[in-house]
Motif scaffolding. Structure first.
Motif, short mmCIF file in Angstrom:
data_model
loop_
_atom_site.label_atom_id
_atom_site.label_comp_id
_atom_site.label_asym_id
_atom_site.label_seq_id
_atom_site.Cartn_x
_atom_site.Cartn_y
_atom_site.Cartn_z
N THR A 68 23.81 -49.12 -16.77
CA THR A 68 23.10 -49.46 -15.53
C THR A 68 22.59 -50.90 -15.59
OG1 THR A 68 22.47 -47.15 -15.19
CG2 THR A 68 21.20 -48.82 -14.00
N LEU A 69 22.07 -51.32 -16.73
CA LEU A 69 21.59 -52.70 -16.87
C LEU A 69 22.74 -53.70 -16.75
CD1 LEU A 69 18.98 -52.31 -19.75
CD2 LEU A 69 18.52 -52.72 -17.32
N PHE A 70 23.89 -53.39 -17.37
CA PHE A 70 25.05 -54.28 -17.25
C PHE A 70 25.55 -54.34 -15.82
CE2 PHE A 70 25.85 -52.82 -21.82
CZ PHE A 70 25.06 -53.83 -22.33
N PHE A 71 25.55 -53.19 -15.13
CA PHE A 71 25.95 -53.15 -13.72
C PHE A 71 25.02 -54.02 -12.88
CE2 PHE A 71 25.45 -51.31 -9.48
CZ PHE A 71 26.77 -51.25 -9.04
N LEU A 72 23.71 -53.88 -13.09
CA LEU A 72 22.74 -54.67 -12.33
C LEU A 72 22.86 -56.15 -12.65
CD1 LEU A 72 19.65 -52.28 -12.50
CD2 LEU A 72 21.13 -52.72 -10.52
N ALA A 73 23.19 -56.47 -13.90
CA ALA A 73 23.40 -57.88 -14.26
C ALA A 73 24.56 -58.45 -13.45
CB ALA A 73 23.67 -58.02 -15.75
N GLY A 74 25.64 -57.69 -13.32
CA GLY A 74 26.77 -58.14 -12.52
C GLY A 74 26.45 -58.20 -11.04
N LYS A 75 25.68 -57.25 -10.56
CA LYS A 75 25.38 -57.15 -9.13
C LYS A 75 24.40 -58.24 -8.68
CE LYS A 75 26.58 -53.92 -6.75
NZ LYS A 75 27.88 -53.90 -6.03
N HIS A 76 23.39 -58.51 -9.50
CA HIS A 76 22.30 -59.39 -9.05
C HIS A 76 22.22 -60.73 -9.78
CE1 HIS A 76 20.82 -56.21 -6.50
NE2 HIS A 76 20.83 -55.38 -7.53
N GLY A 104 25.62 -65.31 -11.18
CA GLY A 104 25.68 -66.74 -11.50
C GLY A 104 25.02 -67.09 -12.82
N SER A 105 24.50 -66.10 -13.54
CA SER A 105 23.78 -66.40 -14.79
C SER A 105 24.75 -66.83 -15.89
CB SER A 105 23.01 -65.16 -15.26
OG SER A 105 23.91 -64.17 -15.71
N SER A 106 24.21 -67.49 -16.89
CA SER A 106 25.06 -67.96 -18.00
C SER A 106 25.66 -66.78 -18.75
CB SER A 106 24.26 -68.85 -18.95
OG SER A 106 23.19 -68.12 -19.51
N PHE A 107 24.94 -65.66 -18.84
CA PHE A 107 25.44 -64.45 -19.49
C PHE A 107 26.74 -63.97 -18.83
CE2 PHE A 107 25.39 -59.72 -19.32
CZ PHE A 107 25.67 -59.47 -20.64
N GLY A 135 30.72 -52.93 -17.57
CA GLY A 135 29.55 -52.70 -16.72
C GLY A 135 29.28 -53.86 -15.79
N VAL A 136 29.39 -55.07 -16.32
CA VAL A 136 29.17 -56.27 -15.50
C VAL A 136 30.22 -56.37 -14.41
CG1 VAL A 136 29.14 -58.80 -15.53
CG2 VAL A 136 27.93 -57.53 -17.31
#
Length: 196
Positions: A59-67, A70-73, A112-113
């Motif tokens: 879920t955290l990886f999904f949210l990282a991709g969703k929101h 543009g992050s460096s990660f 996930g991302v």
């Protein structure tokens, strides 16, 4: 020394299973099942730690991709050979992708991302992710539990504390080594596919 390590596993083992299952957690979940069979902690506790860690991690990886696309990660993940492959898979088969992504060793974080970058909505992802995490935790905790049964047959029904610990740590090293080898082979395969 062995007693101190065993004490740490008894005291913090479930936390380690939870944290390990947030990322690539197969080996951690298997060790959780093994130590649950050995009575270090309850099998239900090991299952809950693996399930919640797996569900929360994806879920955290999904949210990282969703929101945070543009992050460096996320930008660093774009450079990995598996990223383009994951994008093709999630576009072609979104629901099976979410259900099966966690079974490809070394692919879960990227997967996930990429799911977050796709058109999959959060409610649909949460339902699919919960189902996938449930099956995943049952499978890998179960595998570890079966390894515990095998250890009893190899070493004897009453494993001493140090035997349990050494067998479990040896199992962890073997799983980590096999996982690293699988990731390397998969990366080489994807690299040769993208170059040709």
């Amino acid at each position: 020394m062995i007693d101190a390590i065993h004490y740490l596993i008894e005291r913090f083992g479930l936390i380690a299973v939870f944290l390990g299952c947030i990322a690539e957690g197969e080996s951690t979940a298997i060790l959780g099942g093994f130590f649950a069979h050995q009575g270090v902690f309850e099998v239900e506790q090991a299952f809950a730690a693996a399930f919640v860690g797996s569900f929360l991690g994806d879920t955290l990886f999904f949210l990282a991709g969703k929101h945070f696309s543009g992050s460096s990660f996320v930008r660093k993940l774009h450079q990995k050979p598996a990223f383009a492959y994951a994008c093709r898979m999630v576009q072609a088969h979104p629901a099976p992708y979410v259900l099966l992504n966690r079974y490809v060793y070394g692919f879960r974080l990227i997967g996930g991302v990429v799911a977050g970058l796709s058109d999959i909505g959060l409610p649909k992802f949460l339902v699919l992710n919960a189902l996938a995490a449930l099956v995943w935790a049952l499978l890998f905790i179960g595998i570890g539990y079966v390894f515990g049964l095998g250890a009893e047959h190899l070493i004897g029904a009453e494993l001493a504390k140090h035997e349990r610990l050494l067998f479990g740590l040896g199992l962890g090293v073997i799983i980590a080594g096999a996982g690293s080898y699988a990731i390397h082979r998969f990366s080489v395969h994807l690299q040769t596919q993208t170059e040709s």
